[in-house]
Scaffold this active site. Sequence first.
Site, mmCIF file in Angstrom:
data_model
loop_
_atom_site.group_PDB
_atom_site.id
_atom_site.type_symbol
_atom_site.label_atom_id
_atom_site.label_comp_id
_atom_site.label_asym_id
_atom_site.label_seq_id
_atom_site.Cartn_x
_atom_site.Cartn_y
_atom_site.Cartn_z
ATOM 1 N N LYS A 52 2.584 4.297 -5.427
ATOM 2 C CA LYS A 52 1.737 3.308 -4.755
ATOM 3 C C LYS A 52 0.404 3.949 -4.343
ATOM 4 O O LYS A 52 -0.656 3.343 -4.472
ATOM 5 C CB LYS A 52 2.470 2.717 -3.545
ATOM 6 C CG LYS A 52 3.553 1.716 -3.958
ATOM 7 C CD LYS A 52 4.521 1.375 -2.851
ATOM 8 C CE LYS A 52 5.665 0.531 -3.415
ATOM 9 N NZ LYS A 52 6.800 0.387 -2.500
ATOM 10 N N GLN A 96 8.961 1.246 3.470
ATOM 11 C CA GLN A 96 9.771 1.396 2.257
ATOM 12 C C GLN A 96 11.257 1.248 2.603
ATOM 13 O O GLN A 96 11.750 1.837 3.566
ATOM 14 C CB GLN A 96 9.497 2.774 1.622
ATOM 15 C CG GLN A 96 10.148 3.006 0.282
ATOM 16 C CD GLN A 96 9.638 2.088 -0.833
ATOM 17 O OE1 GLN A 96 8.483 1.709 -0.854
ATOM 18 N NE2 GLN A 96 10.511 1.734 -1.747
ATOM 19 N N ASP A 119 4.304 -6.897 1.633
ATOM 20 C CA ASP A 119 5.576 -6.944 0.892
ATOM 21 C C ASP A 119 6.096 -8.380 0.775
ATOM 22 O O ASP A 119 6.975 -8.662 -0.040
ATOM 23 C CB ASP A 119 6.647 -6.144 1.657
ATOM 24 C CG ASP A 119 6.995 -4.829 0.988
ATOM 25 O OD1 ASP A 119 6.841 -4.722 -0.236
ATOM 26 O OD2 ASP A 119 7.450 -3.921 1.710
#
Length: 290
Positions: A52, A96, A119
Amino acid sequence: MQLLDGNFCSAEIRKEIKQQVDAIKARGERVPHLAAVLVGNDGASENYVAFKAKDCAEVGFDSTTIRLSADISEQELLEKVAELNADAAIDGFIVQLPLPKHIDTNKIILAIDPNKDVDGFSPVSVGNMLLGLPTFLSATPNGIMELFRRYQIETEGKHCVVLGRSNIVGTPVSVLMSRNANPGNATVTLAHSRTRNLAELCRSADILIVAIGKTEFVTADMVKDGAVVVDVGQTRVPDASKKSGFRNVGDVDFDNVKEKCSFISYTNGGVGPMTRASLLQNTLKANQRR
Ligand code: GUN
């Protein structure tokens, strides 16, 4: 059979995003800034977060990785989330997953400011998606839709079977596939561990989206001739012949299933890069909204 090439499509998306970032810079505005919180040092999560950061550099975003120890308390993580919510320099951030067992994932997701939820995991984002309102779509489902869009795969009126009902893939992709849009307008069956006659059900699918985390679960006898198969699975299995000591295995027996498909995604270079590209799209959107 044609491959749904996520490496190719995501590179195209990154090029498009980079052009927009260049325009932002030319206007003298602040470029998008994505932060990622990594708790502990799970190998796969380390990998995703590193990718990322690399993607951000490629498109001209700022990025920050916040590494926290695996034994951090839930309270400390909530404080970090509050700090990121309040940080005006950060447009969006992700925590995450998976998190260590002693931390309640839902509590953390609920604490993320929906305006920074790139997200698309918060109840506000999921609710907006369900109602078809503008929102951050969660990255993997949106990446799958983007593959259908870019390969001009007809979804209207098709029977789409989704295997797996997770909050981050199966459930949201079933919603996106059924809504009145293009891609969308499919007749969707959401199958899971209690579904009966799974093989027969899969054989009735024009489009099969597999996200159950069981290696090579879908075999050729479960797939209709000409089906479109999307494999979201990515499980690390030990492999001494690889420098890393492992290889990623999908939920679909690719070598045998591919012969039957009109389109199929490959575990490495299929959905994974598209997820990352969607995260960039959401971060750009967060930046432009502010
Ligand atoms: N773990 C696996 N996929 C994802 C994702 O899309 N977002 C986050 N935050 N964690 C993940």
